[in-house]
Design an enzyme around this catalytic site. Sequence first.
Site, mmCIF file in Angstrom:
data_model
loop_
_atom_site.group_PDB
_atom_site.id
_atom_site.type_symbol
_atom_site.label_atom_id
_atom_site.label_comp_id
_atom_site.label_asym_id
_atom_site.label_seq_id
_atom_site.Cartn_x
_atom_site.Cartn_y
_atom_site.Cartn_z
ATOM 1 N N LYS A 175 32.881 45.840 48.644
ATOM 2 C CA LYS A 175 32.094 45.197 49.691
ATOM 3 C C LYS A 175 30.727 45.880 49.789
ATOM 4 O O LYS A 175 30.619 47.061 49.487
ATOM 5 C CB LYS A 175 32.820 45.297 51.041
ATOM 6 N N LYS A 201 38.117 45.687 42.586
ATOM 7 C CA LYS A 201 38.119 44.240 42.343
ATOM 8 C C LYS A 201 36.769 43.608 42.651
ATOM 9 O O LYS A 201 36.143 43.931 43.658
ATOM 10 C CB LYS A 201 39.197 43.590 43.223
ATOM 11 N N ASP A 203 34.938 40.490 44.163
ATOM 12 C CA ASP A 203 35.342 39.446 45.093
ATOM 13 C C ASP A 203 35.294 38.103 44.375
ATOM 14 O O ASP A 203 34.676 37.961 43.323
ATOM 15 C CB ASP A 203 34.465 39.450 46.339
ATOM 16 N N HIS A 294 42.833 35.123 41.662
ATOM 17 C CA HIS A 294 42.480 34.919 43.062
ATOM 18 C C HIS A 294 42.719 33.460 43.422
ATOM 19 O O HIS A 294 42.516 32.577 42.596
ATOM 20 C CB HIS A 294 41.022 35.300 43.315
ATOM 21 N N ARG A 295 43.139 33.222 44.670
ATOM 22 C CA ARG A 295 43.510 31.861 45.083
ATOM 23 C C ARG A 295 42.457 31.204 45.975
ATOM 24 O O ARG A 295 42.794 30.372 46.828
ATOM 25 C CB ARG A 295 44.864 31.877 45.783
ATOM 26 N N HIS A 327 47.075 36.599 44.616
ATOM 27 C CA HIS A 327 47.029 36.871 46.052
ATOM 28 C C HIS A 327 48.082 36.025 46.761
ATOM 29 O O HIS A 327 48.233 34.846 46.477
ATOM 30 C CB HIS A 327 45.637 36.565 46.600
#
Length: 476
Positions: A175, A201, A203, A294-295, A327
């Site tokens: 982040k 990870k 994003d 990732h979903r 996820h």
Amino acid sequence: MSPQTETKASVGFKAGVKDYKLTYYTPDYETKDTDILAAFRVTPQPGVPPEEAGAAVAAESSTGTWTTVWTDGLTSLDRYKGRCYHIEPVAGEENQFIAYVAYPLDLFEEGSVTNMFTSIVGNVFGFKALRALRLEDLRIPTAYIKTFQGPPHGIQVERDKLNKYGRPLLGCTIKPKLGLSAKNYGRAVYECLRGGLDFTKDDENVNSQPFMRWRDRFLFCAEAIYKAQAETGEIKGHYLNATAGTCEEMIKRAVFARELGVPIVMHDYLTGGFTANTSLAHYCRDNGLLLHIHRAMHAVIDRQKNHGMHFRVLAKALRLSGGDHVHSGTVVGKLEGEREITLGFVDLLRDDFIEKDRSRGIYFTQDWVSLPGVLPVASGGIHVWHMPALTEIFGDDSVLQFGGGTLGHPWGNAPGAVANRVALEACVQARNEGRDLAREGNEIIREASKWSPELAAACEVWKEIKFEFEAMDTLD
């Protein structure tokens, strides 16, 4: 003229509109081991009987159309049509029914989630006779499963690659998700991995934007991985997001990741599409890369209780298409996920054989035969106080991913990673000693914080943080 054609011709052709239930509602049908079975939550329009609504779903998702057509006589509809074979009311809901539909296997292309979904959840969801429609579950027959590669590697192969056993894996999403330069991004990756995390990870919306092009990010992250590995003696990884605007560009990014020697790449499987995802999964198996999924966009499809598609179906589709992580919600964090429902599809991701269990939303017994399992990823609004519950809920075969719960530490990124690793190790040790994580979790964390100033600081920062909202999707 063949005898079969003569028979069909002799029946004759009568134009007009027929009730679907005359052809597609077959309550006496005995399902076959090779059928794909679907459970739909059907909300008919006023005045439409449930049998007609269920038959309409079976028809419009297989061989039917709105009127009788003469070309029906050129094939065997009885062989190819979907059948609504059972209907039951939904407890506590007015005018909602579960319609069970069986599809013959020949309706679907081998090894294609794209084709399967185009039929089962295609135009039928816009059908006017239905006020709402939701696909709750699918039973995938073993004959169809064997046409898929599935996850590139699976749980055991991943553990062997990483040489990490007996505990959940720890991750962190970097982040802010957008706006960092590649060098500053790589610095955050290094600090988190050095502090004790197994993975960091990208994003889901980090692709290749003007502030950070993908090639620069890949290079700086690879440097961070190798530096952290040299200092800690542990194998590390960063989920390099290979999602791109074209399949060709996606594969190009995966090729570059392989050339850098990193262990894992990432894909947004719903926005990227199942065809792209399956292609990437095949590349990853052939080239020794793990694949994190990732979903993003799932809640557009699965969050409403009466329309769309439940995530357990998307989870099954992902296991077929291919992914080593996906996820899955947290139960305790900021994102949607009721406990029993979440554990139901977590088992569908990991286990070889899952019994029908309506108390967890599982409508069909599912046998995955030899298809590898997928690690569920708990991510979204979690911090050190959640560690006992996460360890107890998800068990060892999972990835616990703390973004803000790592990078929000008052002392910086590396201390945030240390706090999470200490909390995890304390919970695993306590569990192995026979302590009850659900009941003694807070005490276990407090005890560990006496020996870790990083954990003590994290405990103080997040002691009041809670996300207490009722889940939208609950069991009936």
